[in-house]
Design an enzyme around this catalytic site. Structure first.
Site, PDB file in Angstrom:
ATOM      1  CB  ILE A 228      -0.622  -0.167   1.088  1.00  0.00           C
ATOM      2  CG1 ILE A 228      -1.940  -1.107   1.330  1.00  0.00           C
ATOM      3  CG2 ILE A 228      -1.277   0.678   1.320  1.00  0.00           C
ATOM      4  CD1 ILE A 228      -2.893  -0.955   2.356  1.00  0.00           C
TER       5      ILE A 228
ATOM      6  NE  ARG B 257      -5.465  -3.631  10.627  1.00  0.00           N
ATOM      7  CZ  ARG B 257      -5.931  -3.841   9.795  1.00  0.00           C
ATOM      8  NH1 ARG B 257      -6.057  -2.805   8.936  1.00  0.00           N
ATOM      9  NH2 ARG B 257      -6.297  -4.685   8.789  1.00  0.00           N
TER      10      ARG B 257
ATOM     11  CD  GLU C  29     -11.598   0.325  13.131  1.00  0.00           C
ATOM     12  OE1 GLU C  29     -11.922  -1.024  12.359  1.00  0.00           O
ATOM     13  OE2 GLU C  29     -10.747   1.394  12.761  1.00  0.00           O
TER      14      GLU C  29
ATOM     15  CG  HIS D 156     -11.301  -0.539   8.360  1.00  0.00           C
ATOM     16  ND1 HIS D 156     -10.832  -0.570  10.034  1.00  0.00           N
ATOM     17  CD2 HIS D 156     -10.077  -0.863   7.863  1.00  0.00           C
ATOM     18  CE1 HIS D 156      -9.055  -1.724   9.717  1.00  0.00           C
ATOM     19  NE2 HIS D 156      -9.447  -1.462   7.944  1.00  0.00           N
TER      20      HIS D 156
END
Length: 245
Positions: free
Chosen positions: A77, A155, A184, A204
């Site tokens: 990523i 994260r 979360e 998310h």
């Protein structure tokens, strides 16, 4: 019949190995551009107000092609994020204790504190481990410019959120865009970031797209087929036939 089946399996295998990486990278680049002005301006426009030209922050918007992007974690990523950022004209630098400079020639790898000082926007793309928990805390935020933006698509545990809220409220950081939180979902009654107008929060969803869902199904099928082949439960695919069928 076996040849046709093998060819079909080869096409399933041709999908990207990690489909959501592209979507997360796109979200990361988009997140590098929020500001208090953009946030409140959009809210004002929705309310029918166009009286923004006399605001103190009207002339604080940066030209993105003149800015430097710092990428924390230059794996799949992170590398794609840097690639897309360079397409917008940004200079890309990074921090990754596990990467070699030769592996990412277009991203100048630096110590974390130096990277933070030089970046107009910092994007977190690193894995959460025991060693990276609260990687960005009060000390690290103090290295960042007060007009910088912090983006997290990795994260939530990478950031000390109390320290981040303190920096944002104290004017020591321009804005933050967070697609991930810790925990979360966060507790709406105690979340220190929820009511700040220089924070963009999403649930998310950075890797969500029609294409990502499609490719993840292909990825799962490819793994299943390989396991069946390796166990001898189905004939091995003939990739050369699959490429021409």
């Amino acid at each position: 019949r076996c040849a046709r089946a093998s060819g079909s399996r080869a096409r399933w295998r041709a999908r990207p190995m990690w489909p959501p990486a592209t979507d997360a990278a796109q979200a990361a680049c988009s997140g590098s551009m929020p500001s208090r002005f953009a946030n409140t301006s959009a809210t004002a426009a929705a309310a029918g107000s166009w009286a923004i030209h006399d605001r103190d922050d009207f002339y604080t918007i940066r030209r993105i092609s003149d800015t430097t992007l710092g990428v924390v974690g230059v794996g799949r990523i992170g590398r794609r994020t840097a690639e897309k950022a360079r397409g917008l004209g940004m200079t890309t630098i990074g921090f990754d204790p596990y990467a070699d400079q030769a592996d990412v020639p277009d991203v100048e790898l630096l110590p974390l504190d130096e990277m933070l000082r030089r970046s107009d926007a910092v994007i977190l793309c690193a894995a959460l481990t025991n060693g990276s928990k609260n990687l960005i805390g009060a000390a690290e935020l103090a290295h960042m410019r007060d007009d910088a933006v912090l983006v997290n698509v990795a994260r939530g545990g990478l950031i000390d959120e109390a320290a981040l809220a303190d920096a944002l409220q104290g004017g020591r950081l321009r804005a933050a865009a967070l697609d991930v939180r810790s925990p979360e979902p966060p507790d709406a009654d105690t979340d220190p970031l929820r009511t700040l107008d220089n924070v963009v929060l999403t649930q998310h969803v950075a890797s969500v797209s029609i294409e990502a869902f499609r490719d993840m199904h292909h990825l799962a099928v490819g793994h299943i087929l390989r396991m069946l082949e390796e166990s001898g439960r189905i004939p091995a695919a003939n990739n050369s036939e699959g490429a021409t069928s």
